[in-house]
Design an enzyme around this catalytic site. Structure first.
Site, PDB file in Angstrom:
ATOM      1  N   SER A 138       0.986  -1.611   0.633  1.00  0.00           N
ATOM      2  CA  SER A 138       0.268   0.074  -0.263  1.00  0.00           C
ATOM      3  C   SER A 138       1.040   0.902  -0.135  1.00  0.00           C
ATOM      4  O   SER A 138       1.775   1.748  -0.875  1.00  0.00           O
ATOM      5  CB  SER A 138      -0.597   0.145   1.276  1.00  0.00           C
ATOM      6  OG  SER A 138      -1.743   1.012   0.856  1.00  0.00           O
ATOM      7  N   ASP A 266      -9.932  -3.979  -5.466  1.00  0.00           N
ATOM      8  CA  ASP A 266      -9.687  -2.922  -4.300  1.00  0.00           C
ATOM      9  C   ASP A 266      -9.929  -1.694  -4.609  1.00  0.00           C
ATOM     10  O   ASP A 266      -9.872  -1.260  -5.024  1.00  0.00           O
ATOM     11  CB  ASP A 266      -8.324  -2.913  -4.425  1.00  0.00           C
ATOM     12  CG  ASP A 266      -7.534  -2.124  -3.379  1.00  0.00           C
ATOM     13  OD1 ASP A 266      -7.955  -1.568  -2.614  1.00  0.00           O
ATOM     14  OD2 ASP A 266      -6.518  -2.933  -3.283  1.00  0.00           O
ATOM     15  N   HIS A 295      -7.816  -5.259  -0.574  1.00  0.00           N
ATOM     16  CA  HIS A 295      -6.755  -4.731  -0.105  1.00  0.00           C
ATOM     17  C   HIS A 295      -5.504  -5.152   0.657  1.00  0.00           C
ATOM     18  O   HIS A 295      -6.099  -5.746   1.939  1.00  0.00           O
ATOM     19  CB  HIS A 295      -7.416  -2.586   0.079  1.00  0.00           C
ATOM     20  CG  HIS A 295      -5.773  -2.568   0.241  1.00  0.00           C
ATOM     21  ND1 HIS A 295      -5.775  -1.333  -1.137  1.00  0.00           N
ATOM     22  CD2 HIS A 295      -5.207  -1.199   1.408  1.00  0.00           C
ATOM     23  CE1 HIS A 295      -4.519  -0.904  -0.378  1.00  0.00           C
ATOM     24  NE2 HIS A 295      -4.119  -0.782   0.962  1.00  0.00           N
TER      25      HIS A 295
END
Length: 327
Positions: A138, A266, A295
């Site tokens: 991320s 996601d 995610h």
């Protein structure tokens, strides 16, 4: 050319992006026994590095996501898997994320690659590794991709490659996506912890003159960026921050084998976070998109012993494309 077809095929329930996003952090019971090393920075602060060593000549540097740490479940599971395959790992806890507040007013942000560069140089200068691989998740994935791209002409030959997972490479559109109703629970969780940290900083640095009323009313990342990120880190505006911190403009500059994995379901990612053209025009930047995975999830079923697709995919890229030997 390097646009990859994914083989990730979860069971029916895990075709839900939300379930896949939540499941690992809620139900995973894995843990790690790290050895922590606190290093002093050039600006009179510190960074905490958590090592898990098995005696390898290859070190994998793991970088967590927004408000994460070395205890984040995707970091723990990746650490354990890579250790089992004979690789040393170290998690770079971003400033203010290790459990101890850092010493300065400034903590971290999506594009703060000067900290990545400092950690990489520390590892090279103080440890005898032949190979170093960067793996980011991320926000940590954005740092990984941006660093490898912007350092392409000066990167150490010991840095052999990188892997990034679930990355909002275009921050502006990623924030817009995360602020939609479908992500309300995630957004509120992020804002709560970030507001608390900003309030703590304001108490320690009264000269910061934080507008606490505006902070309490903040409902978007942009509000926090206007109050904290922009003035503390010297950006002109949130828009200036989004442009300068995003990894997407640096993908075309990548000169070592680097993989990005993003899932179509996601809910944190916009269409601009799927860099198909950049991968097609690159010899070194690989992009893999999965239909499912959420995610930082990529969970296949309720049978935990089989929930290692992501770790196996990281391992396979290291073997085949970075060409590092594993057990």
């Amino acid at each position: 050319m390097p646009v990859l077809t994914s083989d990730f095929t979860p069971t029916f329930l895990f075709k839900s992006g939300h379930l896949n996003t939540i499941y690992r952090s809620v139900f995973s019971k894995e843990s790690c026994n790290y050895k922590r090393k606190r290093i002093s920075t050039w600006d009179k602060d510190f960074i905490d590095l958590d090592f898990s060593l098995v005696g390898s000549k290859t070190l994998v540097l793991l970088i967590h996501g927004l408000e994460g740490s070395s205890q984040s479940k995707y970091i723990v599971s990746t650490t354990k898997h890579l250790n089992q395959k004979g690789l040393d790992t170290v998690c770079f806890n971003l400033r203010g994320c290790s459990g101890d507040d850092n010493l300065l007013l400034g903590t971290y942000h999506s594009g703060k690659t000067e900290d990545v560069d400092f950690v990489v140089k520390h590892l090279i200068e103080n440890y005898n590794y032949d190979n170093i691989i960067l793996v980011g998740f991320s926000l940590g994935g954005n740092l990984t991709l941006k660093y490898i791209g912007e350092q392409s002409e000066n990167i150490s030959p010991k840095i052999k490659g990188g892997i990034a997972i679930s990355v909002p490479i275009d921050i502006a559109s990623g924030e817009y996506e995360l602020e939609k109703l479908k992500n309300k629970i995630y957004l509120e969780r992020f804002l709560k912890t970030m507001k608390t940290k900003i309030l703590d900083k304001a108490a320690k640095f009264p000269e910061f003159n934080l507008d606490k009323d505006q902070l309490a009313k903040a409902t978007r990342f942009k509000h926090l960026e206007s109050l904290y990120t922009v003035p503390v880190f010297g950006f002109e505006s949130p828009e200036d921050y989004w442009e300068k911190a995003s990894a997407k403009p640096y993908l075309s500059k990548i000169e070592i084998p680097t993989l990005l994995i993003n899932s179509k379901d996601d809910t944190f990612l916009s269409d601009k976070c799927f860099p198909i053209d950049e991968a097609k025009n690159s010899k070194n930047f690989f992009f893999e998109t999965t239909s499912y995975g959420g995610h930082c999830g990529f969970i296949s079923s309720f049978y935990n012993a089989k929930n290692n697709w992501l770790e196996l995919r990281i391992e396979r890229f290291i073997r085949q494309n970075i060409q590092i030997n594993l057990l």
